[in-house]
Design a protein around this motif. Structure first.
Motif, PDB file in Angstrom:
ATOM      1  N   ARG A  64      28.259  64.164  25.623  1.00 13.23           N
ATOM      2  CA  ARG A  64      27.116  63.982  24.728  1.00 13.23           C
ATOM      3  C   ARG A  64      26.124  62.971  25.302  1.00 13.23           C
ATOM      4  NH1 ARG A  64      29.391  62.109  19.291  1.00 13.23           N
ATOM      5  NH2 ARG A  64      30.991  61.272  20.646  1.00 13.23           N
ATOM      6  N   ARG A  65      24.871  63.082  24.881  1.00 15.44           N
ATOM      7  CA  ARG A  65      23.848  62.128  25.328  1.00 15.44           C
ATOM      8  C   ARG A  65      24.123  60.769  24.696  1.00 15.44           C
ATOM      9  NH1 ARG A  65      17.891  64.065  24.783  1.00 15.44           N
ATOM     10  NH2 ARG A  65      18.195  62.641  23.071  1.00 15.44           N
ATOM     11  N   ARG A  66      23.891  59.709  25.473  1.00 15.62           N
ATOM     12  CA  ARG A  66      24.138  58.357  24.987  1.00 15.62           C
ATOM     13  C   ARG A  66      23.093  57.403  25.556  1.00 15.62           C
ATOM     14  NH1 ARG A  66      29.135  60.635  25.294  1.00 15.62           N
ATOM     15  NH2 ARG A  66      30.552  60.088  23.611  1.00 15.62           N
ATOM     16  N   ILE A 103      25.674  55.175  32.557  1.00 13.13           N
ATOM     17  CA  ILE A 103      26.658  56.139  32.066  1.00 13.13           C
ATOM     18  C   ILE A 103      27.306  56.762  33.291  1.00 13.13           C
ATOM     19  CG2 ILE A 103      27.002  58.315  30.838  1.00 13.13           C
ATOM     20  CD1 ILE A 103      26.355  56.118  28.921  1.00 13.13           C
ATOM     21  N   GLY A 104      28.633  56.787  33.308  1.00 12.19           N
ATOM     22  CA  GLY A 104      29.373  57.347  34.424  1.00 12.19           C
ATOM     23  C   GLY A 104      29.952  58.715  34.093  1.00 12.19           C
ATOM     24  N   GLU A 105      30.882  59.133  34.919  1.00 11.52           N
ATOM     25  CA  GLU A 105      31.561  60.406  34.737  1.00 11.52           C
ATOM     26  C   GLU A 105      32.438  60.365  33.493  1.00 11.52           C
ATOM     27  OE1 GLU A 105      31.120  63.119  36.704  1.00 11.52           O
ATOM     28  OE2 GLU A 105      29.572  61.936  37.692  1.00 11.52           O
ATOM     29  N   VAL A 106      32.716  61.536  32.949  1.00 13.04           N
ATOM     30  CA  VAL A 106      33.588  61.655  31.793  1.00 13.04           C
ATOM     31  C   VAL A 106      34.996  61.195  32.174  1.00 13.04           C
ATOM     32  CG1 VAL A 106      34.653  63.320  30.203  1.00 13.04           C
ATOM     33  CG2 VAL A 106      32.226  63.498  30.779  1.00 13.04           C
ATOM     34  N   ALA A 107      35.631  60.423  31.271  1.00 13.73           N
ATOM     35  CA  ALA A 107      36.996  59.943  31.488  1.00 13.73           C
ATOM     36  C   ALA A 107      37.782  60.084  30.192  1.00 13.73           C
ATOM     37  CB  ALA A 107      36.991  58.489  31.937  1.00 13.73           C
TER      38      ALA A 107
END
Length: 147
Positions: A64-66, A103-107
């Motif tokens: 999602r956008r953050r 914002i980094g990669e999904v974890a």
């Protein structure tokens, strides 16, 4: 030695602080304390650094956008943990540049990471400044005579 880089990864699943949260001050203090302690533990073994640039990366659990700046309260608590551990003497403007939030990669479980770069000033033998730097300083527009 300037230019050294360090990575401090916090464990996933920490209860993070968000600038949009409206918490009771006791709840906020508990979260802050937990984040400080986590950063202190995660930064064990890092050397004492005089001046650093920190990039704080939030790895979300979905795409999602953050707004990464909303996690500033969490990053501030982490920086206080670095001070508690003795990695930096204080987190004032003379010793710290940042934190710049990204914002980094999904974890899985969401996590925070601090990318730390040593930007301590170089020191030269006998405290002398090389001639090239002196020449550049003398050409500074702030030192130019007014005509």
């Amino acid at each position: 030695m300037p230019g050294r880089r360090f990575l401090v990864r916090l464990p996933p699943g920490l209860d993070l602080l968000n600038a949009n949260d409206r918490l009771h001050h006791h709840q906020r203090a508990q979260k802050t304390r937990a984040l400080r302690q986590a950063a202190r533990f995660a930064s064990r073994g890092l050397p004492k650094l005089d001046r650093v640039h920190v990039i704080g990366v939030f790895h979300p659990q979905d795409r999602r956008r953050r707004d990464p700046a909303n996690w500033y309260p969490s990053f501030k608590a982490l920086l206080d943990g670095l001070v508690d551990q003795g990695v930096i003497e204080d987190d004032d403007h003379t010793r710290l540049v940042g934190p710049d939030m990204r914002i980094g990669e999904v974890a899985a479980g969401a996590r925070l990471a601090l990318h730390i770069r040593d930007i301590s000033p170089l020191t030269w033998e006998n405290n002398s400044v090389p001639g090239e730097i002196l020449a550049r300083r003398s050409l500074s527009p702030h030192r130019m005579p007014i005509e």
